[in-house]
Design a protein around this motif. Sequence first.
Motif: not given
Length: 569
Positions: A9, A232, A235-236, A239, A5, A449, A452-453, A12
């Motif tokens: 992330e 987790r 959440q994945g 999204r 992560l 996305d 988040a990176q 999040d």
Amino acid sequence: MSQLLTAAEMRDVEAAAIATGEVTGAELMARAGAAVVAAIRAEWEGELPTQPRAVVLAGPGNNGGDGFAIARGLRDLGWSVRVLLAGQAGALPPDARAQHDRWAAGGAARGAVLPLTLETLRDEPAADIYVDALFGIGLGRPLGGDLARVVAHLAGADGTLGLYQPRMVAVDVPSGLDADSGRVPGDPAGAAAVRARLTVTFDSPKPGHYLGHGPDLCGRLVVADIGLAHARARQGAARGLAPARTRVVPPLGIADPRRSVWPDIAGLLTKRQGHKYQHGHAMVLTGGVGRGGAARMAAKAALRIGAGAVTLGCPPAAVLESASHVDALMLHRVPDAAALTEALSGGRITALCLGPGLGTGEREAALVGAALDWGGAVLLDADAITLMAGEATLAAKLHDRCLLTPHPGEFRRLFPDIAGRLDDPDPSLRYDEAADADAQARSRAAREDLAAQRGPMMSTLDAAREAAAHCGATVLLKGPATAIAAPSGAAVVHRAVYDRAAPWLATAGAGDVLAGLACGLLARGLAPPVAAELAAQIHVDAALSFGPGLTAEDLPRQVPQVLARYLAP
Ligand SMILES: NC(=O)C1=CN([C@@H]2O[C@H](COP(=O)(O)OP(=O)(O)OC[C@H]3O[C@@H](n4cnc5c(N)ncnc54)[C@H](OP(=O)(O)O)[C@@H]3O)[C@@H](O)[C@H]2O)[C@@H](O)CC1
Ligand SMILES: [K+]
């Protein structure tokens, strides 16, 4: 729990867990503190005096809050503890402030919280354990001023490494290390960060624990479960991200409700009954006379990993040379690109490997072109990558059945813009504006996305991901932590660090064997990202199972032992 992560992330996931009411920020901080205390006890068991002494260095954010929770946990065990705080207690975020206040409420018995400066740190009597709770995933820029001097002192700038590192536990990440990239903002050499014996991170490892300077600075890495696994996973899914968008392999073997997304290695590697050609037929192109060794090594690896048949495609003058070497390999004359096209059009070859020892002349450039025009599974390594770097029309032919396996130098040749941004110490140069604009235009999910990176600095993982998206093929960027990215954005970091460090793998020809393993797996029908992931893993397994004294020739011979372990019932 081998999902990686990024800092964004992680926030999040934490926010999602808090939003459902299943946990509060304060509870998470308390669990994080307890996890670090437990890890300290396990790590230093039997090495400490009856009443150990700890100095906790607390930073201005929630990492500092964890520090106060740890201070209390150690105090409750009877330790003598001093906390030095960087910044003002009144400016701490709420959960950290609450932890500070609970600590301070202990009064004189606990000793005053002192401001952290180089002087107060130097004045402290030596401790048995130092807790680095200065900065965690929130480090956003290079350190400056007095804090930079404190961190330099902890990092051994004034000959103090022997004092601190063996006693240092880093909370989440060693301070100064960027959790997303494994780089040290403001210091490409990585010296301006704390060096720890133990690092305890929460819920999931972060890319920076494996990439760049991370493994050097972290010491031993412990990933502590703080009860966020379900948040987790939810959440994945919410999204719409592919489950476990970025993974570290081999998996760490900790609780993960989505463990089923990992490839079933035994299922992929096992051979059912059948004719040899049902297990695929790899062709490996060799270079000219006296240059066939690299390709032969790749071919042997392809055979060992289970390709049903492997043919060496040689220039006519070099056929004899290869014929005298390996009996199990077939030989085919490949004078030029037309001959290659003809060989590939027969329908038997299921994957092609070109690059190791190939050469970089016009004939070879034409071979790369013919290989890419074929449209089948192609592994491109070494000279094939150099050829594509020099000839844009070749690189333009790459497609999603291709796998590129560059080392950093080859990567730089083929993707100079991406490598240039990767090298630049200026964090503002991290992003590709054109790609950003693209994502902005596409959808909200794409924007999220992307967000988040985002960390302050670009990593080798980001670079591999960008390169794969750019060229439309899977990219395996070699390094102690190898980054593998598919054009879809899914990525894997293969960890040959910590307990899987394989320094003997840095030997001539090891890359050729990796290319052969991957090509063999492509020939067996695996998709390029899966072939790359398994090849990287088996390559390191083979090196570890041989141990010191390894040469590249030993690697294919170790493969049966490695396979036996994976295929054991
Ligand atoms: N998320 C979770 O699930 C959980 C998180 N937990 C813990 O929280 C940590 C994250 O906390 P965090 O977000 O408060 O960030 P953190 O690392 O403390 O730093 C932020 C502070 O540093 C400052 N600052 C930054 N760079 C600076 C610089 N160069 N020089 C000077 N200052 C600088 C920054 O200031 P600002 O940028 O706002 O000016 C801000 O004040 C995480 O690592 C983990 O330990 C656990 O408790 C449990 C679960
Ligand atoms: K830290």
